[in-house]
Design an enzyme around this catalytic site. Structure first.
Site: not given
Length: 717
Positions: A587, A662, A694
């Site tokens: 991320s 995602d 995600h």
């Protein structure tokens, strides 16, 4: 460098009293990923909490609810057979285990049995059906003052009472209008969309209009022909959702809308709070630019604006995170939390907006408000005052301002205060303590030990963990690091390093918890001959406004400078092979990973990035614009931080992993980077997880971390 705390093989031996010859086991990948939360999870007490307003605590043990007092032994209170016998009267299916429950009062527990909300009277051994909920109900919110349940089905809001009559609060057929759900992508302290008034006469709720928000296509491959599923995704600089707050009156069956006219229509309505009497609603209204906030008071019956109580402005961002906490004995007063003084602190205000006093002050943060004692003489809170890596709990006298520290042992404390304020349950760990749970009194004096957990890893050959600090790139600020040395460490050898990075706002990886807050994957890598290093750079969480705001309009730049100071520290260690330094992050950490390997291609040899942000113009408004402003306002910043521009500079080996559905960091990011690599004839490796969002979770995560580990074995080791 400041004093370093070390956990090594010797410390583990001293703590656990085992023979060095027994420490020879090696973690499998399943051990490292699933085992951390199962086989190796430190002993705990399930559903440990205070018994309503009594100075007794309860917990579940062997399918029985147990209860004890701080000075008396535990006794059985309710068995699974007791519950099932009582439930059979209402023809409720038998429970296989004691359900998670809450205390209504000292004699009554409340729990869900499938779609039925039940209460059980302990002294009478009788169950009572409170209500039945629709099986499709989501976002459920029960009001214990009127015994009604509010919930959503798809995009509409409903409530139901004991009579079973479902009432539709909203009836929108247009799916662009969504009521009763969280808004603004859960930013700014928003974590739900349903708000019962204190007495249950009214129901406030969020409603968002996503008509002008762009849709993003996701493909479901479970069908024979791929099925297109679209999600609303408001990208930076584009149209956002329009949020409003409605108040439904249960007597009149009418909804009024809060007249929040400050700023433009794309402003945020955050931290909706009811006043103690239920007459007024308080909302922190924040402009879309996130640099101007007004705490407004509204008439709940009419929706009319009454008064602005507090106003905050900042050239970077204002970030409301906490609802108001109204006092029970003085309902015209509330506690307000703000970082206007540089760190999150508590302030006492009247409901007319007059500051009575600042309750806490200092170069540290209040991280959690735990509540009052029964007479509201004392307030209990958690903070970073001792160290940013620790959490300790204090009792604050509301009148005198005197503070008493209640948690004395070094570590990360999670505390529950009894309703009387006479006792606390102190559940904590530290670098070399898996878990200790104690009862203490209101002065912090030890009363009773409930658990001193064993080290379940005592037979495993682990790497030595150390926590310490280095200076940031400005040579002024202390940054906390965690370093894991290889198992069977030989100071005369040279080892490869994996720098594990996140680095973004509201995250803190290095803490004085068990194993230093590390995941067991770091120990897996240590057992395979790697040094693993983690540094919380400027921009990360729990260090105050100035520490975090350094990233404004330039995400990744100060963070990289600090991470390179970490690399300098690593290179100064004689056992580190400076030619074999790798990176891994997910991320924001994926963004940092690719930023570092492309900006410093001669330093980092191998990197694995997961779900990476590649260009902030493709990220969502609520997070991205707060830190970067809009692409229109900050074109230079977006250009500077874009990794599309850096693809051509990649020299080392890079693997990108991406969840194909995602909804947080869209697939568009990593695919665009790959495309740019192809354009520039730069080799890059790529691995999608077709059904992952995600994060890659569950058993699939074992595959992911094996993929990551293998990549370092192939190209770094």
């Amino acid at each position: 460098m400041k004093k370093t705390i070390i956990l090594g093989a010797i410390c583990l031996l001293a703590l656990c009293d085992v023979s060095v010859y027994a420490q020879d086991k090696v973690l499998s990948m399943k051990d490292a990923i699933i085992g951390q939360w199962q086989d190796f999870y430190p002993e705990n007490i399930y559903k440990l909490d205070w018994r309503a307003d009594k100075d007794e605590y309860s917990f579940i043990e062997k399918n029985t609810i147990m209860v004890a007092s701080p000075k008396l032994a535990a006794r059985k209170l309710v068995s699974l057979d007791d519950l099932n016998s009582a439930l059979s009267v209402d023809s409720i299916s038998k429970l296989k285990r004691i359900p998670a429950f809450s205390w209504v009062d000292g004699n009554t527990i409340q729990f869900w049995a499938n779609s039925s909300l039940m209460q059980y009277k302990i002294s009478e051994k009788k169950a009572q059906l409170v209500l039945n909920a629709d099986s499709k109900a989501e976002n459920k919110s029960f009001c214990d003052t009127n015994n009604k349940l509010a919930y959503t089905i798809e995009n509409n809001l409903y409530f139901v009472g004991k009579d079973g009559a479902e009432v539709a609060v909203t009836k929108d057929s247009d799916k662009n209008f969504v009521s009763g759900q969280s808004v603004s992508r859960n930013e700014y302290g928003i974590d739900g969309g349903i708000f019962w008034s204190p007495k249950g006469e009214s129901l406030a709720f969020y409603r968002k209009d996503e008509t002008n928000v762009t849709s993003y296509p996701l493909v479901d491959i479970n069908t024979r022909v791929g099925d297109l599923r679209e999600v609303k995704y408001p990208m930076a600089g584009m149209s956002s959702e329009l949020v409003s707050v409605g108040v439904y009156n249960l007597k009149t069956s009418k909804t009024v809308w809060i007249d929040a006219t400050d700023f433009d229509k794309e402003r945020y309505l955050t931290n909706v709070s009811w006043g103690a009497a239920g007459k007024y609603i308080y909302i922190q209204v924040l402009n879309r630019a996130s640099n101007h906030m007004k705490l407004n008071k509204y008439n709940a019956a009419t929706g009319e604006f009454v008064k602005t109580l507090i106003e905050e402005k900042d050239d970077r961002w204002v970030e409301p995170q906490h609802k108001l906490i109204f006092l029970t004995n003085k309902p015209n007063q509330f506690i307000y939390q703000s970082n206007t003084a540089g760190y999150n602190h508590m302030f006492l205000y009247t409901n007319e907006g007059k500051l009575i006093k600042q309750l806490t002050t200092g170069d540290w943060m209040v991280t959690k408000v735990l509540g009052f004692d029964k007479v509201e003489k004392n307030l209990f809170f958690e903070s970073t005052e001792v160290s940013p890596a620790d959490r300790h709990v204090y009792k604050l006298n509301m009148k005198s301002g005197k503070r008493v520290r209640l948690t004395n042992e070094a570590g990360y404390h999670n505390v529950k205060v009894s309703k009387s304020g006479a006792y606390i349950i102190d559940n904590y760990s530290s670098l070399n303590v898996p878990r200790i749970i104690n009862i203490a009194d209101s002065r912090g004096k030890f009363v009773k030990n409930l658990i001193t957990a064993e080290n379940k890893l005592k037979e495993y050959n682990l790497g030595e963990i150390s926590l310490g600090t280095i200076k940031s790139a400005d040579n002024k600020t202390d940054l906390h690091y965690r370093l894991v040395k290889p198992a069977d460490f030989d100071p005369n050898k040279k080892y490869p390093v994996v720098v594990y990075v996140y680095g973004g706002p509201h995250a803190q990886l290095v803490t004085n918890k068990w194993l230093g807050g590390a995941r067991l994957w770091e120990q897996y890598m240590a057992q395979h001959g790697y040094v693993v290093f983690t540094l919380d750079n400027r921009g990360s969480g729990n260090r105050g406004k100035e520490f975090e705001a350094i990233i404004h309009r330039q995400c990744g730049q100060p963070e990289m400078a600090d991470q390179m100071k970490g690399v300098d520290f690593l290179k100064s260690q004689t056992y580190v092979d400076a030619d074999r330094i790798g990176l891994h992050g997910w991320s924001y950490g994926g963004f940092m990973t690719i930023s570092l390997i492309t900006n410093y291609p001669d330093v980092f040899k191998v990197a694995v990035a997961g779900g990476p942000v590649i260009d902030w113009k493709w990220y969502e408004i609520m997070y991205g614009e707060r830190y970067m402003d809009t692409p229109q306002e900050n074109p230079e910043g977006y250009e500077m931080t874009s990794l599309i521009n850096k693809a051509k500079d990649l020299k080392g080996k890079l693997l990108i992993c991406q969840g194909a559905i995602d909804k947080t960091v869209l697939w568009q990011h990593s695919l665009s980077f790959v495309r740019e690599c192809i354009k520039n004839n730069v080799q890059v490796d790529y691995f999608p997880y077709p059904r992952a969002e995600h994060n890659v979770r569950g058993m699939d995560r074992i595959h992911l971390k094996q993929k990551v580990s293998n990549y370092f074995d192939d190209y770094l080791k």
